[in-house]
Structure formats: structure tokens, C-alpha cells
Design a protein around this motif. Structure first.
Motif, PDB file in Angstrom:
ATOM      1  N   TYR A  87      -9.058   4.183   2.904  1.00 28.57           N
ATOM      2  CA  TYR A  87      -8.772   2.994   1.929  1.00 28.57           C
ATOM      3  C   TYR A  87      -8.397   1.875   2.129  1.00 28.57           C
ATOM      4  O   TYR A  87      -8.447   0.871   1.270  1.00 28.57           O
ATOM      5  CB  TYR A  87      -7.778   3.770   0.935  1.00 28.57           C
ATOM      6  N   PHE A  88      -7.831   1.648   3.259  1.00 28.54           N
ATOM      7  CA  PHE A  88      -7.084   0.327   3.553  1.00 28.54           C
ATOM      8  C   PHE A  88      -7.913  -0.320   5.085  1.00 28.54           C
ATOM      9  O   PHE A  88      -7.503  -1.310   5.597  1.00 28.54           O
ATOM     10  CB  PHE A  88      -5.788   0.335   3.780  1.00 28.54           C
ATOM     11  N   ASN A  89      -9.048   0.524   5.220  1.00 23.91           N
ATOM     12  CA  ASN A  89      -9.704   0.167   6.533  1.00 23.91           C
ATOM     13  C   ASN A  89      -8.746  -0.076   7.774  1.00 23.91           C
ATOM     14  O   ASN A  89      -9.021  -1.244   8.305  1.00 23.91           O
ATOM     15  CB  ASN A  89     -10.568  -1.210   6.322  1.00 23.91           C
ATOM     16  N   TYR A 144       0.842  -1.140   0.028  1.00 25.83           N
ATOM     17  CA  TYR A 144       0.024  -0.062  -0.028  1.00 25.83           C
ATOM     18  C   TYR A 144       0.916   1.307  -0.019  1.00 25.83           C
ATOM     19  O   TYR A 144       1.883   1.343   0.875  1.00 25.83           O
ATOM     20  CB  TYR A 144      -0.803   0.092   1.163  1.00 25.83           C
ATOM     21  N   ALA A 147      -5.635  14.149  -2.318  1.00 25.86           N
ATOM     22  CA  ALA A 147      -4.908  12.905  -2.327  1.00 25.86           C
ATOM     23  C   ALA A 147      -6.337  11.770  -2.543  1.00 25.86           C
ATOM     24  O   ALA A 147      -6.393  10.961  -3.232  1.00 25.86           O
ATOM     25  CB  ALA A 147      -4.347  12.138  -0.783  1.00 25.86           C
ATOM     26  N   ASP A 148      -7.549  11.973  -1.664  1.00 21.33           N
ATOM     27  CA  ASP A 148      -8.587  11.347  -1.773  1.00 21.33           C
ATOM     28  C   ASP A 148      -9.217  11.664  -3.069  1.00 21.33           C
ATOM     29  O   ASP A 148      -9.962  10.507  -3.793  1.00 21.33           O
ATOM     30  CB  ASP A 148      -9.690  11.932  -0.648  1.00 21.33           C
ATOM     31  N   ARG A 181      -1.967  10.580   6.937  1.00 18.11           N
ATOM     32  CA  ARG A 181      -1.866   9.278   6.358  1.00 18.11           C
ATOM     33  C   ARG A 181      -2.842   8.276   6.946  1.00 18.11           C
ATOM     34  O   ARG A 181      -3.431   7.488   6.420  1.00 18.11           O
ATOM     35  CB  ARG A 181      -0.467   8.791   6.680  1.00 18.11           C
ATOM     36  N   LEU A 183      -6.201   8.799   5.620  1.00 16.06           N
ATOM     37  CA  LEU A 183      -6.397   8.107   4.281  1.00 16.06           C
ATOM     38  C   LEU A 183      -6.258   6.551   4.389  1.00 16.06           C
ATOM     39  O   LEU A 183      -7.190   6.101   3.754  1.00 16.06           O
ATOM     40  CB  LEU A 183      -5.391   8.477   3.438  1.00 16.06           C
ATOM     41  N   SER A 184      -5.634   6.057   5.297  1.00 12.49           N
ATOM     42  CA  SER A 184      -5.390   4.483   5.395  1.00 12.49           C
ATOM     43  C   SER A 184      -6.786   4.218   6.029  1.00 12.49           C
ATOM     44  O   SER A 184      -7.259   3.136   5.664  1.00 12.49           O
ATOM     45  CB  SER A 184      -4.526   4.352   6.594  1.00 12.49           C
ATOM     46  N   LEU A 191      -6.507   3.624  -6.066  1.00 15.29           N
ATOM     47  CA  LEU A 191      -7.563   3.440  -5.453  1.00 15.29           C
ATOM     48  C   LEU A 191      -8.754   4.598  -5.515  1.00 15.29           C
ATOM     49  O   LEU A 191      -9.779   4.411  -4.910  1.00 15.29           O
ATOM     50  CB  LEU A 191      -7.609   2.957  -4.050  1.00 15.29           C
ATOM     51  N   SER A 192      -8.414   5.509  -6.236  1.00 16.87           N
ATOM     52  CA  SER A 192      -9.234   6.551  -6.417  1.00 16.87           C
ATOM     53  C   SER A 192      -8.529   7.701  -7.646  1.00 16.87           C
ATOM     54  O   SER A 192      -7.846   7.469  -8.053  1.00 16.87           O
ATOM     55  CB  SER A 192      -9.199   7.814  -5.088  1.00 16.87           C
ATOM     56  N   ILE A 241      -2.940   7.370  -4.138  1.00 15.10           N
ATOM     57  CA  ILE A 241      -3.182   6.157  -2.924  1.00 15.10           C
ATOM     58  C   ILE A 241      -3.256   4.977  -3.798  1.00 15.10           C
ATOM     59  O   ILE A 241      -4.313   4.978  -4.657  1.00 15.10           O
ATOM     60  CB  ILE A 241      -4.321   6.697  -2.392  1.00 15.10           C
ATOM     61  N   HIS A 269      -9.003  -3.349  -1.898  1.00 15.79           N
ATOM     62  CA  HIS A 269      -7.782  -3.733  -1.799  1.00 15.79           C
ATOM     63  C   HIS A 269      -7.603  -5.038  -1.053  1.00 15.79           C
ATOM     64  O   HIS A 269      -6.382  -5.429  -0.895  1.00 15.79           O
ATOM     65  CB  HIS A 269      -7.258  -2.489  -0.631  1.00 15.79           C
ATOM     66  N   ASN A 323     -15.692  -0.613  -1.781  1.00 12.39           N
ATOM     67  CA  ASN A 323     -15.079  -0.148  -0.597  1.00 12.39           C
ATOM     68  C   ASN A 323     -13.997  -1.022   0.148  1.00 12.39           C
ATOM     69  O   ASN A 323     -13.208  -0.537   0.749  1.00 12.39           O
ATOM     70  CB  ASN A 323     -16.272  -0.112   0.621  1.00 12.39           C
ATOM     71  N   MET A 371       0.979   5.864  -0.633  1.00 14.07           N
ATOM     72  CA  MET A 371       0.474   7.214  -0.588  1.00 14.07           C
ATOM     73  C   MET A 371       1.165   8.157  -1.361  1.00 14.07           C
ATOM     74  O   MET A 371       2.458   7.755  -1.595  1.00 14.07           O
ATOM     75  CB  MET A 371       0.125   7.622   0.700  1.00 14.07           C
ATOM     76  N   PRO A 372       0.611   9.233  -1.900  1.00 17.63           N
ATOM     77  CA  PRO A 372       1.521  10.308  -2.611  1.00 17.63           C
ATOM     78  C   PRO A 372       2.551  10.532  -2.012  1.00 17.63           C
ATOM     79  O   PRO A 372       2.521  10.909  -0.785  1.00 17.63           O
ATOM     80  CB  PRO A 372       0.502  11.475  -2.679  1.00 17.63           C
TER      81      PRO A 372
END
Lengths: 275, 224, 239
Positions: C229-231, B10, C140-141, C222, C225-226, B55-56, B40, B210, B207, B12-13
Motif C-alpha cells: 500500500y505504501f510502496n 499512514y 487487512a488487505d 505490517r 502491507l506497507s 486504501l482498500s 489501512i 497514497h 496503485n 494500519m488496523p
């Protein structure tokens, strides 16, 4: 080439399924014709800077209201009355169809209709807002921010404004030697009644309550009706280019009262839980 | 999820995906000897290089993609189709009526009206002009019935699954027929119940795109 | 001369932030969004785009343009703010845009606009920094290509002591306030303002303190966002 996606377009297949559902007296989100969406009311969300606040979610439509009570000079024609103004803003975060800048006619209509509902119901006793006749009065500002727009903002804004007013307080004052002194101690606003707004839309010959964004866009006519707790009608606004028949309006006026009473209980509950 | 040749994680930017001499493939930038993610998502480091499956994000048209859109506007020569992307897809009159198209003779409205939905193919897109689309081809054209549901376009591969396994799984277990637009729009056809089940399955994928045991989760949701 | 023992009005330690929470994806209609609560600040940021440029003449052929609006609701301040847009809001909109712009890979989106809307629902000191954190999370979202996230935090001087994250009440008696924004992975400072007065020594210390604040905010972004997106609440999990 296109400038901006100015208005919501309801696609043809959604339109068709909305219409065929209505023919069977159901809706796409499985509501009945005269059901409103799930109503969530939360209070005291902005307690650090406002006198009263509320957040309302009506389905996916979300609005936040904040009250500021300040003092001001009275208007010359009403020297013994306080001032109440209600203003709604459709923020550009609420939808891709809204651009920043001065309010468009839809936003102005929204603002004025919600202002009228509260004003005409006499919810706030403006005479009680007088501090010193001709010199100083309370000025109650109701500002409502639309955070997410999924239709029927008229009701969402009205519920948020009403709840926030019910939650609101204002500073007490004393007058010594003709000097007005504002105190830190608080008192509730002079509330006389609780108006409840209900909005209906007409698609084909069907009347539905609480239209969502797609339904509102498709509707030929829309009407907002505000009732107070004595069962009086205090304000109304018909919108969109179409119209209603006499029978339809009579039917709507009956349902408006019924549903209004239901929603008033929900508002009072939210206020009680928040107090 | 680990296979022999692909490493996933995983990101992120701004995250360094890996250091060293690797080939930046998609949604990564090279800075010095570092490969940095710009989105992301799930980074994949393989023999060919490094990519991030986002993912987006908004759909970026690609040639030959099948997309589902709705007619947003029209003029005398073309339709502007909302394909859920930065720009409208442009469907020209001649792409529908043929080379002899004349704006005075052919009625644009007889083919497509504002608000109507269609399945189309991206003919060309180079980021300097609006994408051109076409409706001639098998399976393409006006959508007359059904329901369109949306998902982030980068998650479409998960809806399809390995060699179409996920589509098959959903279709067989719900009785709903799905047409997938690469732009994240999915057309559902079937009974109300079938569509609701399929819609819920797609929402779940949206949802939880991932996670690795997606198949099991979808099955347990559908059979509920 | 150690001044570490001077008590702050808020009771916080000199290097202690106010309570901060960030939530990503709070507005359904937006492409990306975030809500930040930073002390008493309550701020929503939403991102739309990349989308068509309007008006057309603002379009640039080889990159995106960034529009940014910082806007306060009338009820967000101590005395009601008039709804018209103020000169202060215009300036802050500009510095926020310029703080975020270096992180956005604008060349990836020629002929488009990326719109960032920031709505202040309740204000406290340091709203511009809080807003940058929310906007960065929202970008980022929205899945906009970014070189890095942008974290922001202010340091300042109150009662002769250099402290992190000056709030409203401290600001009234404070001697200096220095908001900074940082691309944490590259170390690039993209917002830098100062009002008040600082000696060289204090200046360096404030800068250092501001950086530690930014690092904390980076981590919080972070986490937000986690979670979406990553629950997963605590960032950085690897599969």
C-alpha cells in the motif's frame, strides 16, 4: 432477493466491444484471434513435499500442480500396470463464484478432461510403473489447485499437470527374497510423450483460442483438443450448449497442432530450466 | 501534503492514531483515550476530529451517490443491480415506469435486460435493507457504449482530484470522457487510444493513491 | 540449570524463527489475499466480503458472520492426503475463526458474511499459526474494519528445552507444542492450544517466548502491507 452471485455475468457493453473487436479480428486484450495469453511456467515450487510440482500462469489464470508417487495394490484387471490419476480442484479462493464443498459438474468435467488428456496420450508408461505383478505398483497422483480463475482452466491445468509430471521423480526399489524394499534413491517417471492441450471458443461465427473468463462465458461453444508430439490427436472435449461445423473443427484441428508444438517447446524449456 | 490544520500519517488496523480527546469520524474506534485505526490508509487529524481515508475495502452505499452497475438479475417487480457492494442495488419497476407500473402491463425487459449497465443514484440505504436506486435524473440511465474500469472505491476522491482537477487533467490530455461512479466503477468514452490512456492513468492512481505528486506522475504517464 | 546450549535439530537458536516471508495481494479475484512462507509451509489465504449470506437463514441482523475454511491440498503432506475434508481440518478451521473473530469489527457489517479461505499448498509444523498470519494480512488487505491485526506463533519444548516455533522434525521428538495468537496492541490472546507437558516454569517461559514470536510476525505482516500500500518495505513510514 438474490441468493448468491452464482455465475459470471458479462455486461452488455463489454459484450458489444468484444463482438465489435472480433469483427475486426482483434480482442479486448489486444490479442489476435488465435493467440494464447502470456504463458508463465515455474517448476519446483513445492519441492519439500512433492515428487514434482509446477505453477502455471496463463494470463491471469493461475494453477499449481503437485505430484505424489506412492505405492499401491494394482487393480485386479490390470495386475501388471501402475496407476495414474489426475484431479483438479477449483479452490474457493480462485473466484467469488465458487463455494467450498463437493465439486460441481464444471469442476468434475475439468478434472476428467485433464485426466483423459494425460492418460490417453500414454504420457506415462503404466507398465513401467509395475513393481511386482499382482502385488505392488506405483501410484502417481496428480493434484492441481486452481488459485485464480480467469478462464480456460482446461489448458492451464493441463500444462501444470504435464510440467509437474515431467519434473517428477519416484523412489527406486529392489526385491530381495520376495520382499519389496523401497530405496531413497530416485529415478525419473517413465515418460513416453508430452501431450499439449489447446482450447478454442466460438463467439458468433468467430473462433478464438484460449478464451478468458468473459469470452468463455459469452461463447456458445468450446472445444479442447489434445495432441501429442507425433502429431496425433489423443483426446477432445466439446463443452457449452452450442456447436461447431465440420469446417470449423477441421480448421481448429490444424491450429491445435501448430500451437501445440509451440507450447510444447515452452513446456520443455521450463523443464530444462528447472532441472 | 501538510497543511496548517491537518496532520496526516499512514496507519494500519490497530495503530494508535493519536491519544487524547479527539472526535472519531470515520474508520477509527475510540478505546480509552486512544483513537485507533481500523483500516489501512491515511489518517487525518484535524480540528473536527480523526478519520482514516482507507486504501482498500468494499464500497458502502451512501444516499445520493451516483453509481455505475450492471443488472445481475430481475423478477416481475424489480431489477437487482450489481453495484460492486455487499448488496445488490434494487431498482423497482415503479422507479422506471412511474407510479402506474403494473407488472402485467409493462415489460420489464423493454427497460433493462440482464447484463445491461446503468448509471444510477442511491435513493436510500440504512444497512438493514438492500439499497434502493433510481435512474431518473440528468445523466442517469442505461449505458449504451463505452468501457467500464474499476478502482477501489475509497480512491475515487483521488481520481476526481481537488474540485475535479484530476478528472479535468485526464480528460483534457487524453480526449477520453469519464463518468465516475462513487462505487469505484468509471465509465470511459472515446477512441481506443484515448480509453487506453485514461485506463492506464486510473490504474496508476489505484496503485499509488497514497503519494503526493500524483498529478505529475499522471501527466508524465499520459504524455508518454 | 541453563539449557541454552542444547543444539536444535534445525540449528536455530532457541528464540529463532524459521524463515518467514509474507506477501499481500496475491490473488486477483479475491477482495484480500496473502501468501505466507513459514519454513516449509506455503499457505495462501483469501478473503471475500462482506457479501450476501448464503444460506439465508444463517444471516444475523446486527453483525456479520465469519466463515473460515482451513483446507490442505492432497500434495501438501508427506503421504498424499485424501481430498475429503478431515476432522482435523474442521477443528483447525474453528480455532482459526475464533482467533480472528475478536479482531474483526463485525457490528460494522450487519447481515453479511465475511469468508476466509486458507489453502495449505505445502505443510510443515505450525501451519495453523502461519495460516492465521496470512489470514490476518488478507483481512487487512480486504479493507475489513479491524481492531488490530492478529499475529500467531508457537512455542514448545524439544529435548527438554523451551524453544520458539517448533517445526515438523522437532515436533516428532518434541515434548510440547503451544500455538498462540495475539492481538499485539491490546495484548489479547485469541488462540491458545497446548499438547505435551510443561512445568509451571516452562509454561511461563513458553508463553513469553511465544509472545516475542508474535511480535516478530506482527512486524512482518505490517511490512507486507506497507509494501503493497505504501510502496515501502519497512512499515511505519510517516509522511
Amino acid at each position: 432477493m438474490p441468493a448468491v452471485k452464482k455465475r459470471r455475468i458479462v455486461d452488455s457493453i463489454t459484450k458489444e466491444s468484444i463482438i465489435s473487436n472480433l469483427a475486426n479480428s482483434t480482442r479486448l486484450d489486444e490479442r489476435g484471434l488465435l493467440d494464447y495469453r502470456n504463458l508463465e511456467i515455474e517448476t519446483k515450487i513445492l519441492k519439500d513435499k512433492t515428487n514434482g510440482s509446477a505453477r502455471v500462469k496463463l494470463g491471469e489464470s493461475e494453477v499449481w500442480a503437485g505430484i505424489k508417487v506412492e505405492t499401491a495394490n494394482p487393480f485386479p484387471d490390470t495386475p501388471a500396470e501402475g496407476v495414474m490419476t489426475c484431479n483438479a480442484e477449483r479452490l474457493p479462493i480462485s473466484s467469488q463464484y465458487i463455494e467450498p464443498g463437493p465439486p460441481d459438474e464444471d469442476t468434475i468435467e475439468l478434472s476428467r478432461v485433464s485426466d483423459r488428456g494425460i492418460r490417453e496420450s500414454g504420457m506415462i508408461d503404466v507398465k513401467e510403473l509395475c513393481i511386482k505383478e499382482g502385488e505392488r505398483v506405483y501410484s502417481v497422483y496428480v493434484d492441481v489447485a486452481v488459485i485464480n480463475d480467469d478462464g480456460n482452466l482446461f489448458d492451464a491445468v493441463a500444462y501444470a499437470a504435464t510440467t509437474a509430471l515431467l519434473m517428477s521423480d519416484m523412489n527406486k526399489f529392489t526385491i530381495e527374497d520376495d520382499e519389496i524394499k523401497m530405496l531413497d534413491e530416485k529415478q525419473p517417471l517413465p515418460i513416453k510423450s508430452v501431450p499439449v492441450s489447446t482450447t478454442f471458443a466460438k463467439i458468433g461465427d468467430k473462433i478464438i483460442m484460449d478464451p478468458n473468463a468473459d469470452e468463455e462465458e459469452m461463447a456458445t461453444a468450446r472445444v479442447t483438443l489434445v495432441t501429442d508430439e507425433n502429431g496425433k490427436y489423443v483426446s477432445a472435449q466439446k463443452g457449452k450448449p452450442g456447436g461447431f461445423t465440420f469446417d470449423e473443427l477441421r480448421e481448429i484441428s490444424v491450429i491445435s497442432k501448430e500451437k501445440g508444438d509451440e507450447i510444447r517447446i515452452k513446456i520443455r524449456e521450463a523443464v530444462k530450466n528447472g532441472a | 501534503m501538510k497543511t496548517n490544520s491537518v496532520e496526516r500519517k499512514y496507519v494500519m488496523p490497530g495503530d494508535v492514531v493519536i491519544e487524547g480527546d479527539h472526535n472519531p469520524l470515520a474508520n477509527v474506534i475510540k478505546s480509552g483515550n486512544k483513537i485507533i485505526s481500523t483500516k489501512i490508509g491515511m489518517a487525518e487529524i484535524s480540528y473536527n476530529g480523526v478519520r482514516v481515508m482507507p486504501l482498500s475495502g468494499t464500497y458502502i452505499p451512501r444516499m445520493d451517490d451516483v453509481v455505475i452497475g450492471k443488472v445481475a438479475d430481475m423478477n416481475g417487480f424489480a431489477w437487482e443491480v450489481d453495484i460492486n457492494s455487499w448488496f445488490f442495488g434494487i431498482l423497482t419497476g415503479s422507479a422506471v415506469f412511474g407510479r402506474q407500473f403494473s407488472s402485467s402491463r409493462d415489460s420489464m425487459k423493454s427497460a433493462f435486460n440482464k447484463g445491461e449497465c446503468l448509471i444510477a443514484k442511491i435513493l436510500s440505504f440504512d444497512r438493514t435493507r438492500d439499497p434502493l436506486i433510481s435512474v431518473s435524473g440528468p445523466g442517469l440511465g442505461k449505458i449504451k457504449e463505452g468501457e467500464i474500469t474499476y478502482i477501489t472505491s475509497s480512491k475515487i476522491p483521488r481520481v476526481i482530484g481537488k474540485k475535479g482537477a484530476m478528472i479535468k487533467l485526464i480528460e483534457e490530455n487524453t480526449g477520453c470522457r469519464m463518468t465516475i461512479g462513487q462505487n469505484g466503477a468509471i465509465l470511459l468514452k472515446g477512441t481506443d487510444e484515448a480509453r487506453t490512456k485514461a485506463r492506464n492513468a486510473i490504474e496508476l492512481i489505484g496503485n499509488q493513491a497514497h503519494i503526493s505528486d500524483l498529478n505529475d506522475k499522471v501527466i508524465s504517464l499520459i504524455s508518454k | 540449570m541453563s539449557k541454552n546450549n542444547i543444539e536444535r535439530i534445525s540449528g536455530r537458536a532457541p528464540d529463532e524463527l524459521r524463515n518467514v516471508s509474507i506477501k499481500a495481494g496475491v490473488i486477483k479475484n479475491a477482495d484480500g489475499s496473502a501468501l505466507i512462507e513459514f519454513g516449509k509451509n506455503k499457505i495462501m489465504a483469501a478473503v471475500f466480503g462482506p457479501k450476501e449470506v448464503h444460506p439465508k437463514h444463517m444471516m444475523v441482523s446486527d453483525r456479520a458472520i465469519i466463515k473460515c475454511r482451513y483446507h490442505m491440498m492432497p500434495f501438501s503432506t508427506d503421504t498424499r492426503k485424501r481430498p475429503n475434508i478431515s476432522r482435523r481440518e474442521i477443528e483447525i478451521s474453528k480455532v482459526i475463526r475464533e482467533a480472528l473473530q475478536p479482531a474483526i469489527i463485525m457490528e460494522d457489517y450487519p447481515r453479511t458474511a465475511i469468508e476466509i479461505y486458507i489453502e495449505i499448498l505445502q505443510s510443515d509444523g505450525g501451519s495453523r499459526c502461519a495460516a492465521i498470519n496470512a489470514a490476518s494480512t488478507a483481512l487487512a488487505d480486504a479493507g475489513i474494519n479491524m481492531r488490530d491485526l492478529v499475529a500467531a506463533c508457537a512455542a514448545g519444548k524439544v529435548n527438554g528445552q523451551v524453544v520458539l516455533d517448533v517445526d515438523d522434525t522437532e515436533d516428532k521428538t518434541g515434548e510440547a507444542d503451544m500455538p498462540i495468537a495475539l492481538l499485539p496492541n491490546t495484548g489479547l490472546i485469541t488462540l491458545f492450544q497446548l499438547d505435551g507437558n510443561l512445568s509451571k516454569e516452562e509454561f511461563d517461559k513458553a508463553l513469553e517466548l511465544g509472545k516475542t514470536g508474535c511480535d516478530k510476525l506482527y512486524k512482518l505482516q505490517r511490512d507486507a502491507l506497507s509494501e503493497k500500500y505504501f510502496n515501502d518495505k519497512n512499515g511505519n513510514k510517516e509522511e
